[in-house]
Design a protein around this motif. Structure first.
Motif, PDB file in Angstrom:
ATOM      1  N   UNK A 279     -66.645 -40.672 -22.641  1.00  0.00           N
ATOM      2  CA  UNK A 279     -65.870 -39.819 -23.560  1.00  0.00           C
ATOM      3  C   UNK A 279     -65.526 -40.476 -24.883  1.00  0.00           C
ATOM      4  N   UNK A 280     -65.705 -41.798 -24.995  1.00  0.00           N
ATOM      5  CA  UNK A 280     -65.415 -42.475 -26.254  1.00  0.00           C
ATOM      6  C   UNK A 280     -63.929 -42.461 -26.563  1.00  0.00           C
ATOM      7  N   UNK A 281     -63.586 -42.116 -27.824  1.00  0.00           N
ATOM      8  CA  UNK A 281     -62.193 -42.106 -28.264  1.00  0.00           C
ATOM      9  C   UNK A 281     -61.513 -43.442 -27.967  1.00  0.00           C
ATOM     10  N   UNK A 282     -62.148 -44.490 -28.467  1.00  0.00           N
ATOM     11  CA  UNK A 282     -61.631 -45.835 -28.233  1.00  0.00           C
ATOM     12  C   UNK A 282     -62.221 -46.795 -29.256  1.00  0.00           C
ATOM     13  N   UNK A 283     -61.647 -47.992 -29.288  1.00  0.00           N
ATOM     14  CA  UNK A 283     -62.219 -49.121 -30.010  1.00  0.00           C
ATOM     15  C   UNK A 283     -62.591 -50.169 -28.980  1.00  0.00           C
ATOM     16  N   UNK A 284     -63.862 -50.590 -29.002  1.00  0.00           N
ATOM     17  CA  UNK A 284     -64.282 -51.677 -28.123  1.00  0.00           C
ATOM     18  C   UNK A 284     -64.113 -53.008 -28.850  1.00  0.00           C
ATOM     19  N   UNK A 285     -63.605 -53.991 -28.148  1.00  0.00           N
ATOM     20  CA  UNK A 285     -63.511 -55.349 -28.664  1.00  0.00           C
ATOM     21  C   UNK A 285     -64.613 -56.152 -27.978  1.00  0.00           C
ATOM     22  N   UNK A 296     -60.906 -52.595 -24.268  1.00  0.00           N
ATOM     23  CA  UNK A 296     -61.161 -51.214 -24.679  1.00  0.00           C
ATOM     24  C   UNK A 296     -59.820 -50.610 -25.088  1.00  0.00           C
ATOM     25  N   UNK A 297     -59.690 -50.232 -26.347  1.00  0.00           N
ATOM     26  CA  UNK A 297     -58.423 -49.749 -26.892  1.00  0.00           C
ATOM     27  C   UNK A 297     -58.481 -48.233 -27.036  1.00  0.00           C
ATOM     28  N   UNK A 298     -57.671 -47.466 -26.298  1.00  0.00           N
ATOM     29  CA  UNK A 298     -57.673 -46.010 -26.447  1.00  0.00           C
ATOM     30  C   UNK A 298     -57.192 -45.601 -27.842  1.00  0.00           C
ATOM     31  N   UNK A 299     -57.820 -44.547 -28.386  1.00  0.00           N
ATOM     32  CA  UNK A 299     -57.438 -44.041 -29.705  1.00  0.00           C
ATOM     33  C   UNK A 299     -57.200 -42.533 -29.624  1.00  0.00           C
ATOM     34  N   UNK A 300     -56.745 -41.979 -30.735  1.00  0.00           N
ATOM     35  CA  UNK A 300     -56.746 -40.537 -30.890  1.00  0.00           C
ATOM     36  C   UNK A 300     -58.195 -40.064 -31.007  1.00  0.00           C
ATOM     37  N   UNK A 301     -58.393 -38.769 -31.105  1.00  0.00           N
ATOM     38  CA  UNK A 301     -59.743 -38.199 -31.063  1.00  0.00           C
ATOM     39  C   UNK A 301     -60.562 -38.543 -32.310  1.00  0.00           C
ATOM     40  N   UNK A 302     -61.805 -38.948 -32.063  1.00  0.00           N
ATOM     41  CA  UNK A 302     -62.775 -39.144 -33.137  1.00  0.00           C
ATOM     42  C   UNK A 302     -62.588 -40.381 -33.985  1.00  0.00           C
ATOM     43  N   UNK A 303     -62.393 -41.573 -33.394  1.00  0.00           N
ATOM     44  CA  UNK A 303     -62.220 -42.780 -34.212  1.00  0.00           C
ATOM     45  C   UNK A 303     -63.475 -43.086 -35.029  1.00  0.00           C
ATOM     46  N   UNK A 304     -63.272 -43.484 -36.270  1.00  0.00           N
ATOM     47  CA  UNK A 304     -64.408 -43.779 -37.147  1.00  0.00           C
ATOM     48  C   UNK A 304     -64.181 -45.055 -37.938  1.00  0.00           C
ATOM     49  N   UNK A 305     -63.355 -44.995 -38.987  1.00  0.00           N
ATOM     50  CA  UNK A 305     -63.112 -46.171 -39.815  1.00  0.00           C
ATOM     51  C   UNK A 305     -62.244 -47.185 -39.083  1.00  0.00           C
TER      52      UNK A 305
END
Length: 380
Positions: A279-285, A296-305
């Motif tokens: 499902x994504x919506x995360x930042x991988x370190x 794996x850092x959960x984010x709000x929907x659609x992380x990009x920048x």
């Protein structure tokens, strides 16, 4: 990049056109209440077709790329200079070609603008604010339909000022490449293949380590040696839709946004047969030496920048679908504050001295065609 096309809208920080989700708020220690975050935000409608931006401490100005948009309502492309304190328009530099991506070499008074649809780079002298020239990265080729077109388009740019090198990713589902430009002669000196038979959205430079890091839509991290001029390593990674990359200059970490877009998922399946299921919506370190997932850092929907302020231990992420920018502690990976900047926050720039973040904000489907887009100033 690509007007109205899937990849431009889904994989490029230059234009991702996704639906708006509901903003969220996070807290660590003292609560980041809506009032506290809203008070920190200034926002101004600026121009059509805004994409990447950069802050120059040397000139004390915010540079913003305006493509002018597409279609009958389009305006001429231009580089905009904004007052960093109030976002007032200070100057406009007309451009021959549409500008999307951007990288600033402040020490050498150079700004490089990616002309995605023309597979070229416009070079601006930031001391005189004059256009120095255009670097054509490749020529058009005649396809099976008898029409001439570029086989690759562009996304991100990074620059190694002391080494006089500019690196630009060239996208193609049949083989993405890395263009290498000599910034003194303004000539392409190498085109390095091997970034994968898919779009390659992410790009980051470790100048000291002589490495360029790229991501692709086959869930790979591909490492290019700037000294060898070839791909040195490639790792399968957990991010199935890896977008932008931020590099920890003092450590081994890479931060990679994993978008999780259904639109991109369908594109991956149709273009390469890649089955994106996460499902994504995360930042991988990631460990940049091995590609190993560190967190794996959960984010709000659609992380990009994604932007790292290593000195303050802060990581900033634009969540395009949610319409938010989230700040994380870059050591603990805990959210610190979330700023609501709907509709689609896109790209980030930082004034590290004043601790101010600048964000371009794209319009959504409900906005009138040809309407101007915004820039936000967030006092952190």
């Amino acid at each position: 990049m690509y007007p109205r096309s899937l990849l431009r809208s889904a994989t490029l920080a230059l234009a991702v056109s996704l639906s708006l989700g509901a903003p969220s708020a996070f807290a660590l220690g003292e609560a980041a209440t809506p009032a506290s975050t809203e008070a920190a935000i200034q926002r101004k409608v600026v121009a059509q077709g805004l994409y990447e931006l950069a802050y120059s401490p040397k000139v004390d100005v915010v540079y913003v790329a305006s493509s002018g948009g597409f279609g009958d309502t389009a305006s001429p492309p231009q580089l905009l200079l904004l007052d960093p304190t109030n976002l007032d328009l200070e100057a406009q530099i007309p451009l021959e070609r549409k500008a999307f991506g951007m990288v600033l070499d402040d020490a050498n008074n150079r700004l490089y603008l990616g002309n995605t649809v023309d597979t070229s780079v416009t070079v601006v002298d930031t001391a005189t604010h004059k256009v120095l020239g255009i670097v054509q990265l490749m020529e058009k080729k005649v396809g099976k339909d008898g029409k001439a077109a570029y086989t690759h388009d562009l996304r991100e740019l990074v620059v190694d000022g002391p080494a006089n090198r500019l690196y630009v990713t060239g996208h193609s589902g049949e083989g993405s490449v890395l263009f290498v430009v000599d910034t003194q002669s303004l000539k392409v000196i190498d085109t390095i293949p091997g970034l994968g038979n898919a779009k390659a959205p992410g790009l980051a430079l470790d100048a000291k380590g002589k490495r360029v890091y790229t991501s692709n839509l086959l869930a790979e991290l591909v490492v290019v040696g700037t000294d060898s001029g070839k791909v040195e390593q490639r790792f399968p990674i957990g991010a199935e839709q890896p977008m932008n990359i931020a590099l920890d200059p003092a450590g081994k970490r890479l931060f990679v946004t994993d978008q999780g877009s259904e639109m991109i998922r369908k594109y991956q399946a149709s273009s390469s047969g890649f089955a994106s299921k996460h499902p994504g919506n995360r930042v991988l370190v990631l460990d940049r030496a091995t590609g190993k997932e560190l967190a794996s850092i959960p984010t709000d929907a659609g992380p990009l920048g994604v932007l790292l302020d290593a000195k303050r231990k802060r990581l900033y992420v634009t969540n395009r679908e949610a319409g938010t920018v989230t700040a994380y502690n870059s050591n603990t990976y805990k959210p610190v504050a979330t700023y609501a900047v709907p509709t689609h926050p896109n790209s980030l720039a930082l004034d590290a001295t004043k601790n101010v973040l600048y964000v371009t904000i794209k319009n959504g489907d409900k906005d009138a065609e040809g309407s101007r887009e915004s820039v936000a100033r967030i006092a952190l």
